[in-house]
Design a protein around this motif. Sequence first.
Motif, mmCIF file in Angstrom:
data_model
loop_
_atom_site.group_PDB
_atom_site.id
_atom_site.type_symbol
_atom_site.label_atom_id
_atom_site.label_comp_id
_atom_site.label_asym_id
_atom_site.label_seq_id
_atom_site.Cartn_x
_atom_site.Cartn_y
_atom_site.Cartn_z
ATOM 1 N N GLU A 135 9.212 7.852 9.060
ATOM 2 C CA GLU A 135 10.274 8.228 9.991
ATOM 3 C C GLU A 135 11.330 9.064 9.275
ATOM 4 O OE1 GLU A 135 13.760 6.049 12.647
ATOM 5 O OE2 GLU A 135 11.947 4.919 12.108
ATOM 6 N N GLN A 136 11.539 10.276 9.740
ATOM 7 C CA GLN A 136 12.591 11.132 9.192
ATOM 8 C C GLN A 136 13.908 10.839 9.899
ATOM 9 O OE1 GLN A 136 10.773 15.085 9.653
ATOM 10 N NE2 GLN A 136 10.799 15.277 7.440
ATOM 11 N N ARG A 137 14.974 10.717 9.109
ATOM 12 C CA ARG A 137 16.301 10.463 9.674
ATOM 13 C C ARG A 137 17.320 11.391 9.035
ATOM 14 N NH1 ARG A 137 16.963 3.836 9.756
ATOM 15 N NH2 ARG A 137 15.157 3.392 11.132
ATOM 16 N N ALA A 149 19.611 9.555 6.601
ATOM 17 C CA ALA A 149 19.071 8.990 5.361
ATOM 18 C C ALA A 149 19.410 9.878 4.171
ATOM 19 C CB ALA A 149 17.569 8.816 5.482
ATOM 20 N N VAL A 162 15.056 7.870 0.057
ATOM 21 C CA VAL A 162 13.884 7.247 0.652
ATOM 22 C C VAL A 162 14.056 5.729 0.610
ATOM 23 C CG1 VAL A 162 11.381 6.984 0.535
ATOM 24 C CG2 VAL A 162 12.445 9.153 -0.134
ATOM 25 N N SER A 163 13.783 5.066 1.712
ATOM 26 C CA SER A 163 13.852 3.611 1.746
ATOM 27 C C SER A 163 12.630 3.071 2.480
ATOM 28 C CB SER A 163 15.132 3.128 2.431
ATOM 29 O OG SER A 163 15.179 3.566 3.784
ATOM 30 N N THR A 164 12.327 1.819 2.255
ATOM 31 C CA THR A 164 11.146 1.215 2.873
ATOM 32 C C THR A 164 11.491 -0.157 3.425
ATOM 33 O OG1 THR A 164 10.403 0.163 0.816
ATOM 34 C CG2 THR A 164 9.617 2.409 1.259
ATOM 35 N N ARG A 165 10.717 -0.549 4.424
ATOM 36 C CA ARG A 165 10.911 -1.870 5.029
ATOM 37 C C ARG A 165 9.582 -2.326 5.611
ATOM 38 N NH1 ARG A 165 13.037 -3.311 10.244
ATOM 39 N NH2 ARG A 165 13.476 -1.107 10.614
ATOM 40 N N LYS A 211 7.284 0.592 7.016
ATOM 41 C CA LYS A 211 8.135 1.689 7.464
ATOM 42 C C LYS A 211 8.722 2.434 6.262
ATOM 43 C CE LYS A 211 9.379 -0.292 11.926
ATOM 44 N NZ LYS A 211 10.488 -0.648 12.838
ATOM 45 N N ILE A 236 11.352 5.318 5.477
ATOM 46 C CA ILE A 236 12.448 6.119 6.030
ATOM 47 C C ILE A 236 12.718 7.278 5.075
ATOM 48 C CG2 ILE A 236 14.783 6.097 6.943
ATOM 49 C CD1 ILE A 236 12.764 4.172 8.313
ATOM 50 N N SER A 258 15.757 13.940 6.155
ATOM 51 C CA SER A 258 15.165 14.978 7.000
ATOM 52 C C SER A 258 14.636 16.169 6.214
ATOM 53 C CB SER A 258 16.191 15.458 8.041
ATOM 54 O OG SER A 258 17.360 15.937 7.389
ATOM 55 N N ASP A 275 6.342 13.716 4.137
ATOM 56 C CA ASP A 275 5.638 12.542 3.608
ATOM 57 C C ASP A 275 4.818 12.863 2.372
ATOM 58 O OD1 ASP A 275 3.626 13.989 4.778
ATOM 59 O OD2 ASP A 275 3.024 12.436 6.210
#
Length: 253
Positions: free
Chosen positions: A84-86, A89, A92-95, A102, A104, A107, A111
């Motif tokens: 998911e591009q934000r 942000a 780079v973060s992950t969840r 996910k 993140i 923009s 990937d």
Amino acid sequence: MPAKFVHIAEIGTVAMYKRRGVNGVRLSIAHDGTVRVMLPSWAPYRLGIEFVRTKTEWILAKRQPKHYARANDRVGKAHRFIFEQRDSAQTVSTRISGTDIKIIIPSQLTDENSSVQIAAEKAAIRALKKEGEQLLPQRLRALALQHGFSYTSVNIKRLRSRWGSCNEKKDIVLNCFLMQLPWHLIDYVLLHELVHTTVLRHGEPFWSEVSRYVNNLPAIRKEMKQYQPTLMIMPGETLSEQAPYQVAIIDAT
């Protein structure tokens, strides 16, 4: 850490490092395919060069074309990637949310960016560990009850070169990468470690005991050789047809 770079025929450039406290020669293949050799501080570089040459066939077999984790690609028994591009942000973060991994992304990145892929791999390994902690202990307990084994403890970890281990105190460690194997191979590894609670060392008595619980043991051991304890990703869009590809560091130590 400073490195000496050496070109070796068929392999290409090899990075060699010397460190105090290192015993023996350690060989690994990094995410980008670079071959790395760690040497004791006292060892000559030619020792590392000769070691790499003896491992040429292994290196060429284990080196994989570079692949990227993509949206909907799958890991383990249930998890899948979501990128998911934000605009908000900054990094780079992950969840891990349920079965979703996910990632993140700012923009301005895609990937395929190396930092995104490294973050995706780390998150995938966390997801595998989570799966392993949920499923492997209960499966081990069921097999132990079924076949009359006992053990002291079980832990799920990322192991570099083994699928599992068992010590003389009957403490069992299982590799989280097991969650990428078919269930019949997972059961083989679990039974392998359970047999170690009664026969600690490999040898004819050990394999004879394993064969009591594993049908067609030679074929199972041969099938296990198709897999390595490293991260594997299943392409999501052709999940039923495609074989997994490896994307993580391959460690020979």
